[in-house]
Enzyme design. Structure first.
Site, short mmCIF file in Angstrom:
data_model
loop_
_atom_site.label_atom_id
_atom_site.label_comp_id
_atom_site.label_asym_id
_atom_site.label_seq_id
_atom_site.Cartn_x
_atom_site.Cartn_y
_atom_site.Cartn_z
N SER A 63 0.86 -1.19 0.00
CA SER A 63 0.00 0.00 0.00
C SER A 63 0.89 1.23 0.00
O SER A 63 2.04 1.18 0.45
CB SER A 63 -0.88 0.00 1.26
OG SER A 63 -1.46 1.27 1.47
N TYR A 99 -1.33 -0.84 10.64
CA TYR A 99 -1.56 -1.14 9.22
C TYR A 99 -0.41 -0.63 8.37
O TYR A 99 0.13 -1.35 7.53
CB TYR A 99 -2.88 -0.49 8.77
CG TYR A 99 -3.14 -0.64 7.28
CD1 TYR A 99 -3.60 -1.84 6.76
CD2 TYR A 99 -2.91 0.43 6.41
CE1 TYR A 99 -3.83 -1.98 5.40
CE2 TYR A 99 -3.14 0.29 5.05
CZ TYR A 99 -3.60 -0.91 4.55
OH TYR A 99 -3.82 -1.04 3.20
#
EC number: 1.1.1.330
Length: 312
Positions: free
Chosen positions: A189, A202
């Site tokens: 990501s 995350y």
């Protein structure tokens, strides 16, 4: 006749050399951008790497889009996800639409005792492409100590975002090495490029995926294996809670059609030209400015979520 002092001549050549170097860098960057985003590498990914493609988290969003794109290219598909009902639905749709064989393995990646079942399900398959896509994020941006059910969330994020990448790669990579060919696409990501406060765990797990991918590529590129870290910004998926695609938030299908053309050209890719521009801007931004902007954005999302929850 006057002669220029030695220092003036030296500075001239330093300046000329610097300008020439910067011009060459700019030219090379433009050439690479044209090669990646305009030409691409359409033909690399397909059945010649191996009959089967394995996609984790393949029933929604980016994972589903990769599964469909690989099936479109003639590869047989193994979908690994939690819900057998969703697996059956997506598997049947792929089978009917692309006329390829499909298999499913239903496991919960938040658990750590699932890998023997996956190993059995993949046994004997000639796997040419692995897409490590399964992932989870926070319900909403939050300060570390205020994350609901923190201990369980830590375990789930690490099991799903980190352990799954290592363990499934461990199962698939030996066959690729034996045949001296294969592609592993690890979906990281943009949150793994630079730290994202209020998405702390995350962001850290996605940075792990990026580093793991880079190291693995260097270790096994001589064996014919190409490993890519895919680092998108926001894509219109259920995980991102974005329903309507926009220019900077493409649909999963649009994103994957773009990203798959970068395989063989970039070991780290944002996958999408607009996201590449966004990444370039963030990379040259002063760190204090980046943190001020991203912290403000994360706080805004947090406050909006908490207000909405309070109303409900």
């Amino acid at each position: 006749m006057e002669c220029a002092p030695p220092a003036a001549g030296f500075l001239y050549w330093v300046g000329a050399s610097t300008i020439a170097y910067l011009a060459l860098r700019a030219s090379y960057s433009l050439f690479r951008a044209f090669q990646v985003w305009c030409v691409g590498n359409e033909a690399l990914v397909g059945p010649r790497l191996g009959e089967w493609a394995v996609v984790t988290g393949g029933t929604d969003g980016i994972g589903k889009a990769y599964a469909e794109e690989l099936a479109k290219r003639g590869m047989k598909i193994v979908l690994i996800s939690r819900s057998q009902d969703k697996l059956n639905q997506v598997s049947n749709n792929i089978k009917e639409k692309f006329n390829v064989e499909t298999r499913t393995i239903a496991v919960d990646f938040s658990l750590d005792d699932i890998y023997d079942k996956i190993k059995t399900g993949l046994s004997g398959l000639e796997i040419g492409v692995l897409v490590n896509n399964v992932g989870m994020s926070y319900e909403y941006p939050e300060y570390f100590l205020e994350i609901p059910d923190l201990d369980n969330t830590i375990k789930k994020l690490i099991n799903i975002n980190v352990l799954s990448v290592c363990k499934v790669t461990r199962l698939v990579l030996p066959g690729m090495v034996e045949r001296s060919k294969g592609v592993i696409l690890n979906i990281s990501s943009a949150s793994g490029m630079l730290p994202v406060p209020l998405l702390t765990i995350y962001s850290a797990t996605k940075a792990f995926v990026d580093f793991f991918s880079q190291c693995l590529h260097e270790e096994y590129k001589s064996k014919g294996i190409f490993v890519q870290s895919v680092m998108p910004y926001l894509v219109a998926t259920k995980l991102a809670k974005i329903q309507k695609p926009t220019l900077d938030k493409p649909s999963a299908e649009t994103f994957v059609k773009s990203a798959i053309k970068t395989v063989g050209l970039q070991t780290r890719t944002t996958g999408y030209v607009i996201h590449s521009l966004m990444g370039s801007i963030n990379s040259i931004m002063p760190r204090w400015m980046y943190f001020k902007i991203i912290m403000g954005f994360s706080k805004s999302l947090r406050n909006r979520y908490l207000k909405k929850r309070k109303k409900n």
